[in-house]
Design a protein around this motif. Sequence first.
Motif, short mmCIF file in Angstrom:
data_model
loop_
_atom_site.label_atom_id
_atom_site.label_comp_id
_atom_site.label_asym_id
_atom_site.label_seq_id
_atom_site.Cartn_x
_atom_site.Cartn_y
_atom_site.Cartn_z
N ALA A 16 0.85 -1.19 0.00
CA ALA A 16 0.00 0.00 0.00
C ALA A 16 0.88 1.24 0.00
N TYR A 17 0.55 2.20 -0.86
CA TYR A 17 1.38 3.40 -1.03
C TYR A 17 0.53 4.66 -0.96
N THR A 18 1.11 5.69 -0.35
CA THR A 18 0.43 6.98 -0.28
C THR A 18 0.59 7.72 -1.60
N PRO A 19 -0.41 8.51 -2.00
CA PRO A 19 -0.24 9.32 -3.22
C PRO A 19 0.81 10.40 -3.06
N ILE A 20 1.02 10.85 -1.79
CA ILE A 20 2.03 11.87 -1.52
C ILE A 20 2.41 11.77 -0.04
N PRO A 21 3.70 11.73 0.30
CA PRO A 21 4.10 11.55 1.69
C PRO A 21 4.16 12.87 2.46
N LEU A 22 3.05 13.56 2.56
CA LEU A 22 2.96 14.83 3.27
C LEU A 22 1.54 15.02 3.77
N CYS A 23 1.40 15.53 5.00
CA CYS A 23 0.13 15.49 5.71
C CYS A 23 -1.03 16.12 4.96
N CYS A 24 -0.97 17.45 4.72
CA CYS A 24 -2.13 18.14 4.16
C CYS A 24 -2.57 17.62 2.80
N PRO A 25 -1.68 17.59 1.81
CA PRO A 25 -2.16 17.11 0.50
C PRO A 25 -2.60 15.66 0.51
N ALA A 26 -2.00 14.82 1.37
CA ALA A 26 -2.45 13.42 1.44
C ALA A 26 -3.87 13.36 1.98
N ARG A 27 -4.15 14.10 3.04
CA ARG A 27 -5.48 14.07 3.65
C ARG A 27 -6.52 14.73 2.75
N GLN A 28 -6.13 15.77 2.05
CA GLN A 28 -7.03 16.40 1.09
C GLN A 28 -7.34 15.44 -0.06
N SER A 29 -6.31 14.74 -0.50
CA SER A 29 -6.49 13.75 -1.56
C SER A 29 -7.47 12.67 -1.13
N PHE A 30 -7.36 12.23 0.11
CA PHE A 30 -8.24 11.18 0.63
C PHE A 30 -9.70 11.60 0.58
N LEU A 31 -9.99 12.81 1.01
CA LEU A 31 -11.38 13.27 1.02
C LEU A 31 -11.95 13.44 -0.38
N SER A 32 -11.08 13.77 -1.33
CA SER A 32 -11.59 14.06 -2.68
C SER A 32 -11.51 12.87 -3.62
N GLY A 33 -10.65 11.87 -3.30
CA GLY A 33 -10.50 10.72 -4.18
C GLY A 33 -9.67 11.00 -5.41
N ARG A 34 -8.88 12.11 -5.39
CA ARG A 34 -8.07 12.49 -6.54
C ARG A 34 -6.64 12.79 -6.09
N ARG A 35 -5.70 12.67 -7.01
CA ARG A 35 -4.33 13.04 -6.68
C ARG A 35 -4.27 14.53 -6.31
N PRO A 36 -3.48 14.88 -5.31
CA PRO A 36 -3.54 16.25 -4.78
C PRO A 36 -3.16 17.32 -5.80
N GLU A 37 -2.17 17.03 -6.66
CA GLU A 37 -1.75 18.05 -7.63
C GLU A 37 -2.86 18.42 -8.60
N SER A 38 -3.82 17.51 -8.80
CA SER A 38 -4.88 17.76 -9.78
C SER A 38 -5.80 18.90 -9.34
N PHE A 39 -5.81 19.22 -8.02
CA PHE A 39 -6.63 20.36 -7.58
C PHE A 39 -5.78 21.38 -6.82
N GLY A 40 -4.48 21.37 -7.05
CA GLY A 40 -3.62 22.43 -6.53
C GLY A 40 -3.05 22.22 -5.15
N ALA A 41 -3.21 21.03 -4.57
CA ALA A 41 -2.70 20.77 -3.22
C ALA A 41 -1.30 20.18 -3.33
N ILE A 42 -0.29 21.04 -3.37
CA ILE A 42 1.06 20.53 -3.60
C ILE A 42 1.85 20.36 -2.31
N CYS A 43 1.50 21.07 -1.24
CA CYS A 43 2.24 20.92 0.02
C CYS A 43 1.36 21.44 1.16
#
Length: 481
Positions: A44-71
């Motif tokens: 199992a792998y995280t889409p990004i190893p950083l707290c905010c964008p990983a958690r934002q990605s989880f709620l949205s079901g999309r990779r964080p960069e796709s909606f501007g969450a880079i860090c």
Amino acid sequence: MRPNILLIVSDQHRYDCVGSSKIYPVKTPHLDRLAAEGMRFSQAYTPIPLCCPARQSFLSGRRPESFGAICNYDFLPVKGLEPDHYAWPKDLKEAGYHNAYAGKWHVHPQYDPTSYGYDEYFGDQDYKRIRQEKYPNVNLFANGFEGTTDPADLEDTQTYVTARKVSEWMDRYTEEGVPWHIRLDFNEPHLPCCPAEPFASSVKAEDIPVWGSFDEDFRNKPYIQQQQLINWNVENYTWEDWAPVVARYYAVIAQMDDSIGRVLAHLDKLGIAEDTLVIYTSDHGDMCGGHRMMDKHYIMYDDVVKVPLLVRWPGTIRPGSECNRFVHHFLDLPPTLLEATGQLIPEFFHGRSLMPLWKEQNVDDWREEAVSTYNGQQFGLFTQRMIRTYRWKYVWNPTDVDELYDLEQDPHELRNAVGKEQHAETIKQLRYRLYVELEKTDDPIIVGNGWMQAQLTGQPLQQQLNDMIQWFKAGKPKSPQ
């Protein structure tokens, strides 16, 4: 019957620091129980190893960069997941679920979980008020990142106060007879690790085995990795310096595990364990001395991108089963939870439901790699994109040397093989497979950027510029041949 959902997420828990992994001697009997009664995912792998964008990605079901969450938004003024964006808990709420969230949030600086589909929230600020009343003069950061012993009574630690809140919600929702989704987010084992007694003294530094990746010389590695050691002032640390830090990491994981055990016991007490889907995972891992490094920044080592994932669902998941398929946990869990509760799965999700894997069905078209990303933070922006297969890991570092690891011969990722001629074809294939995933998930480093496409794909720049013109006209770049 629709299941209740107990979703437990920790912060910076390494994949190899769970007893059921059988790698390091961390005491986690209750997480091991979940593995024994359900399924353990070994890849199992995280889409990004950083707290905010990983958690934002989880709620949205999309990779964080796709909606501007880079860090993390508390380091740089970046976009996050706004309340008007899609969040899957809203779908559960509309379907009649009671949703509650306890613990760490770190998704938005102004809006809490109640703006994203949750009915109730008990967060860090709620605990801080309780803590301040009982322990007004305790500074857990006095020893910096190395951590210390929490002088509070075990029952007064955030680990246990937050878990008790979850049990209270389970009592009320069960009495009301409504399906529920409760998310329990621990701050542990994020540094600084501050276990309370009896856990603080339960792990001795001299009993901690050395990380397999500790013998790192940074030869042919991106310079920023050495810079990270200098910024953290750990460039001269020996294992004797690191062992007490790692001991506290082990100890606070054991403390968290004990708290999870209480929540699981409460499910049993209420008689609803058979009706409850339980998931345990973490947002990402932690170096904690691995590769002699601190925290998680500027690297794509398995220490930080690989995560624990344990799932128990009586009657659906076979006890004691293990899955070695590649999973993007925060991308795959949203469609899984919607399918498990009978909801429609949005087409824009970047993951896919794990239900066939839970049922151990043969899935011929399942992914054969994991992809993770990073964009820099603490010491400046530093773009990284990783693709990992069962044998190989390739890390694209656009502004420094790339990385290639033969995980069969070098499982601890110590020897960068990127410059070896015999691996040229392997690198070419991995770069193309990485390109396909980034283009498919609207990664802005690739989409519409001919210069970056040329670097990754090896196509002449003029061809990439022509493709970029096509993108401006048609809205999508042409895939390389």
